[in-house]
Write an enzyme that holds these catalytic residues in place. Structure first.
Site, PDB file in Angstrom:
ATOM      1  CG  ASP A 157      -2.349  -0.501   0.773  1.00  0.00           C
ATOM      2  OD1 ASP A 157      -2.532  -0.752  -0.427  1.00  0.00           O
ATOM      3  OD2 ASP A 157      -3.214  -0.627   1.637  1.00  0.00           O
ATOM      4  CG  ASP A 212      -9.261  -7.514  11.466  1.00  0.00           C
ATOM      5  OD1 ASP A 212      -9.972  -6.886  12.271  1.00  0.00           O
ATOM      6  OD2 ASP A 212      -8.051  -7.288  11.321  1.00  0.00           O
TER       7      ASP A 212
END
Ligand code: NAG
Ligand code: NAG
Length: 726
Positions: free
Chosen positions: A140, A445
Site C-alpha cells: 500500500d 477483520d
C-alpha cells in the site's frame, strides 16, 4: 464402529481441564458480586455525606458485574484442537488443494522491506508442494523499494528453499533462523550454512542501503521490467495499479537450484488516487482476492501481516486437517492461529503477551461456535470470504485453481490483474459489503469474521505447540497504547453500530458467541469506571468520605472475597497461560494504564466519530525503534520520553494516589476500621505505580517522564483536590 469414525477424523477436539475449579470460583464470585451490589444499593448515605460518590461507586460496580458476566461466556468450556497430519498425507497424497498467501505491507519506513521479505521467504518455504503455493504481496506504500526487495527475494528463494527443504530447518524466515544462535547447524554442512548466511546478509545490506538512500541502483533497474512502472511522478498516494509476477510457478522455466518448481510470487500495488477512499487494509485484501483470482485462484487463502513470519512449516497442513475433515470440514469457514510475538521481554513489561486471550478466551470462543478473525495468521476458504452463505449441500471444489492458462501469456495476465486493482473497479459493486472484507471500520477483520459466522459458518482456533506465526510486539509504551487504542476503538465502534453482535447476530449465532464478541466490543467502555475506581476512593480517604464497609462489619467479607478472587483467579489464568509471576504483576499495571488511557481515548474518539466530529484515521504502529529505546526495552525499563496527554493521565493518577496515601497516613486520628479497605486499595495502586514514580523522580535517561508532564499533572492534582466529594 466408533473406532472406525475416529480413524477417519482429521482432527480431535478436547475439553480443557480445570473446569470444576473454575465453576466453583464463578459461582462464589457471582454470589459475592450480588452481595456487594445489595450492600451498595441499600446503604446509600444522606445527601452531603458523600451520596454522589457512593452512587457513582454503585454504578461502577454494577458495570463491572455486567462485564464480568460477559467475560464468563468464554470461560465456561474452552476447548483445544489437535490435528492428524499423517492421516491427511495418507488420504490426500497428491490431491491437496492450492493455497494463496496474502501478505500486506503499508509503508517501507515503518515496516522495513528486509523484514517483509523474511516473512515472504518463510511462507514460500512451507512444507507443502511448491506448485500449489502462490504468494502475493500487497504494497500500500506503492514503493519501488519494496518491489526491489521482493525482486531480491525472488532470486534468493532459489537458494533458500532447497536449503530449507534439504535440512528441514525451522524456522524458515532467514532473519529468524540466522539470528538464533543454534547448535542445529551442526547437523548440516558448515560450509553451506555460511554460504547461505553470507548471501542473505549481503542481500539485506543491499536492501537496507537502498532504503536508506531511497534509490535503486540504475544497473539493477535494467534487470526486471517491473522497475519501469515507477517514474518521478509516482507517490504513495497517487499511482496507477501495478501487478508484477516475479515468479510464475505455472511456467516450468523458473526452478530453484535443485531443479524444483518455485511457488509463484506476485507484487501488487493497487491504484491510489487522492479523490478515492482506499479503505485501508480491507481494501488491499479485497484487491488481492480479485488479482489472485486471475493468476492462481486457489480455494484456500492465508492472510498474514508483513511482520509475522511463519515459525512452523506445517501450518498449511494443520489448517487443511480442518477444512478436509469429512465430518465437520464443510462447516468451517476459517482457521485462525493465535497472534504470538517473538520479541517480548521475559517479564512482558508492556503486558503485550496476549497470553490470556490466546490460551483462555480464544479457545472459549471456539467452543461457542467460532473464534474471531483477527486479521492475520488466518486460513480462509475463498468462496466463503467472498460471501457464500452456508448450505448443507454445498460441496467445495478443492481442485479449483488455474492449472493451465491456455493461450494467455504473462503480460496479458498482468494487464487483466491490473484492471481488477483500479480505484473505480469497486464502484457500484458489493465489494466491501457482501463480498470480501467489510469496509468502514478500523478493525474490519472482526466484522468480516462476524458476518461469516452470521451467514451460518463456523471457525476454529488452532494453537499448535510450536507457534505458527510470530510477529513483532510494540516495544514502547506509546506504541502499545496506540495499538490498544486502535483495537478498543474499532471494537467499540462495532458495538455501537448495526454490527453489534447482539443485534447483527441475533438469532444467527449463539448467545454465548454474541457475548464473546462483546468482551472486546466493550473494552473501551471500561475506561471511565476504572478511572473512577482509581481516583475517587483515594480522594475519599483524605477527605474523610467512607466508601466501603467497616473492616469489622460482616459486609466487608464479600468485598474482600470478590477483590481477592478476581486477583487470584486472574493470576492463575495468567500463570497457566505462560506468564511469569513478575509478568503478571506487570500485566496488572498495564491493565490499569491501558484502561485509563488507550480505552479512554478509544471511547472518546468513537463518540466523536458517532457525532460526526472526526473522520476515521488509521495510524500504523512503527515496527522499528532506536538503539537506546531498544536497550531499555530489553532491560524492562518503562519508556515514556514524550510529553503526550496519556503520560499526563498516568502521572496524575499515580501522584494522586501517592498524595492520598501519605495524607491518609498522616491523619492518625481517623477511624481506621472505617477506612481500612480504602487505604488498602490506595496502597495497592501506589505499589503498582512504583515504576512511574521512578521515571518521574529518579531516572535521568531519555525515557523518563519530562518535567513538563510532571508539572501539568501537579496542576491537575490540585484541581482534583478542589472538587468536593458529596
Ligand atoms: C518457533 O520455532 C522454533 C523452532 O524452529 C521453536 O524452538 C520455538 O519455540 C518456536 N517459538 C514459539 C514461540 O513457539
Ligand atoms: C523490530 C524490533 O524491535 N525487533 C526487536 C525485537 O526484540 C529483539 C530482542 O528481544 C531485538 O533484537 C529486535 O531488534
Amino acid at each position: 464402529m466408533a473406532t472406525e469414525t475416529n480413524r477417519r477424523r482429521l482432527f480431535a477436539t478436547e475439553k480443557m481441564g480445570g473446569r470444576a475449579v473454575y465453576r466453583f470460583q464463578a459461582a462464589t464470585m457471582a454470589a459475592g458480586i450480588l452481595l456487594v451490589l445489595y450492600y451498595r444499593a441499600t446503604r446509600v448515605p444522606a445527601a452531603g455525606e458523600g451520596r454522589a460518590a457512593w452512587v457513582g461507586m454503585l454504578a461502577v460496580e454494577l458495570w463491572y458485574a455486567v462485564y464480568w458476566v460477559i467475560t464468563q461466556s468464554v470461560r465456561w468450556c474452552p476447548i483445544r484442537r489437535r490435528t492428524f497430519k499423517d492421516r491427511l498425507a495418507e488420504r490426500y497424497k497428491e490431491q491437496l488443494p492450492g493455497v494463496d498467501i496474502f501478505v500486506c505491507t503499508a509503508d517501507p519506513h515503518s515496516e522495513p522491506p528486509s523484514l517483509v521479505i523474511s516473512t515472504i521467504l518463510s511462507v514460500m518455504a512451507y512444507n507443502y508442494p511448491s506448485e500449489k503455493i502462490s504468494v502475493y504481496l500487497s504494497d500500500d506504500g506503492g514503493s519501488i523499494l519494496t518491489f526491489y526487495a521482493l525482486w531480491e527475494a525472488s532470486i534468493f528463494a532459489k537458494k533458500w528453499l532447497p536449503f530449507c527443504k534439504r535440512y528441514n530447518i525451522e524456522p524458515r524466515s532467514p532473519a529468524a533462523y540466522f539470528s538464533e544462535s543454534g547448535g542445529h547447524h551442526n547437523l548440516l554442512s558448515r560450509k553451506e550454512w555460511s554460504f547461505i548466511k553470507e548471501l542473505y546478509e549481503e542481500m539485506t545490506e543491499r536492501i537496507d542501503t537502498a532504503v536508506m538512500s531511497g534509490k535503486i541502483p540504475e544497473e539493477i533497474k535494467l534487470k526486471h521490467k517491473g522497475f519501469d512502472e515507477w517514474n518521478s511522478e509516482i507517490t504513495s498516494k497517487n499511482h496507477q495499479p501495478i501487478v508484477q509476477i516475479l515468479i510464475d510457478g505455472k511456467s516450468q522455466n523458473t526452478v530453484d537450484d535443485d531443479g524444483n518448481v518455485l511457488p509463484s510470487l506476485v507484487y501488487m500495488a493497487r491504484e491510489k488516487r487522492p479523490q478515492y477512499h482506499h479503505n485501508f487494509k480491507a481494501g488491499a485484501m479485497n484487491a488481492l482476492i480479485r488479482v489472485s483470482s486471475v493468476i492462481s485462484d486457489n480455494p484456500v487463502i492465508l492472510n498474514v501481516d508483513c511482520d509475522m513470519y511463519s515459525n512452523n512449516s506445517d501450518s498449511i497442513r494443520d489448517a487443511l486437517c480442518f477444512f478436509l475433515d469429512e465430518e465437520m470440514g464443510h462447516n468451517i469457514a476459517f482457521v485462525q492461529y493465535p497472534q504470538n510475538y517473538n520479541n517480548l521481554t521475559q517479564n512482558n513489561i508492556y503486558g503485550n503477551s496476549l497470553n490470556v486471550i490466546n490460551y483462555v478466551e480464544m479457545p472459549g470462543l471456539d467452543s461457542a461456535g467460532g473464534c474471531l478473525y483477527i486479521g492475520t495468521g488466518c486460513f480462509h476458504r475463498r468462496e466463503i470470504l467472498c460471501g457464500r452463505k452456508f448450505s448443507k449441500d454445498y460441496k467445495e471444489d478443492w481442485n479449483r485453481g488455474i492449472k493451465e492458462r491456455g493461450q494467455k501469456n504473462i503480460n496479458e495476465i498482468e494487464q487483466m490483474a491490473k484492471s481488477l486493482a483500479t480505484c473505480s473497479h469497486e464502484l457500484g459493486t458489493q465489494w466491501g459489503d457482501e463480498i470480501g472484507l467489510k469496509y468502514g471500520c478500523p478493525v474490519e477483520d472482526v466484522i468480516t469474521g462476524l458476518a461469516i459466522h452470521c451467514r451460518g459458518w463456523k471457525s476454529v482456533y488452532m494453537s499448535p505447540q510450536r507457534a505458527a506465526f510470530l510477529g513483532v510486539a510494540p516495544s514502547t509504551l506509546a506504541q502499545t497504547l496506540l495499538q490498544h487504542k486502535r483495537w478498543s476503538e474499532g471494537n467499540f465502534t462495532i458495538f455501537l453500530s448495526k454490527y453489534c453482535s447482539f443485534l447483527f447476530g441475533h438469532g444467527k449465532i449463539s448467545l454465548q458467541l454474541q457475548m464473546g464478541y462483546c468482551i472486546y466490543g466493550l473494552w473501551a467502555a471500561n475506561s471511565l469506571p476504572t478511572l473512577y475506581y482509581v481516583m475517587i476512593p483515594s480522594l475519599g480517604l483524605v477527605k474523610g468520605t467512607p466508601l466501603f464497609p467497616e473492616i469489622t462489619s460482616t459486609w466487608a467479607t464479600p468485598f474482600i472475597y470478590v477483590f481477592c478472587t478476581r486477583i487470584i483467579y486472574g493470576l492463575y489464568e495468567a500463570l497457566l497461560s505462560g506468564d511469569t509471576l513478575k509478568g503478571c504483576w506487570n500485566g496488572q499495571r498495564m491493565w490499569m494504564i491501558r484502561r485509563i488511557t488507550s480505552y479512554l481515548y478509544g471511547s472518546i474518539d468513537t463518540i466523536r466519530k458517532l457525532l460526526g466530529l472526526s473522520k476515521m484515521s488509521f495510524e500504523v504502529t512503527a515496527k522499528v525503534s532506536d538503539g537506546d529505546e531498544a536497550k531499555r526495552y530489553e532491560q524492562e525499563i518503562f519508556e515514556f520520553g514524550s510529553s503526550s496527554p496519556e503520560c499526563v493521565i498516568i502521572t496524575t493518577v499515580a501522584l494522586l494516589n501517592f498524595v492520598c496515601l501519605v495524607g491518609g497516613l498522616s491523619l492518625w486520628n481517623m477511624p481506621w476500621n472505617v477506612f481500612l479497605l480504602q487505604f488498602i486499595l490506595c496502597g495497592m495502586i501506589v505499589i503498582m505505580n512504583i515504576p512511574i514514580y521512578e521515571a518521574m523522580l529518579l531516572r535521568k535517561d531519555k525515557g523518563s517522564i519530562p518535567s513538563s508532564v510532571t508539572l501539568a499533572s501537579v496542576g491537575f492534582l490540585m484541581l482534583a483536590f478542589l472538587v468536593p466529594i458529596v
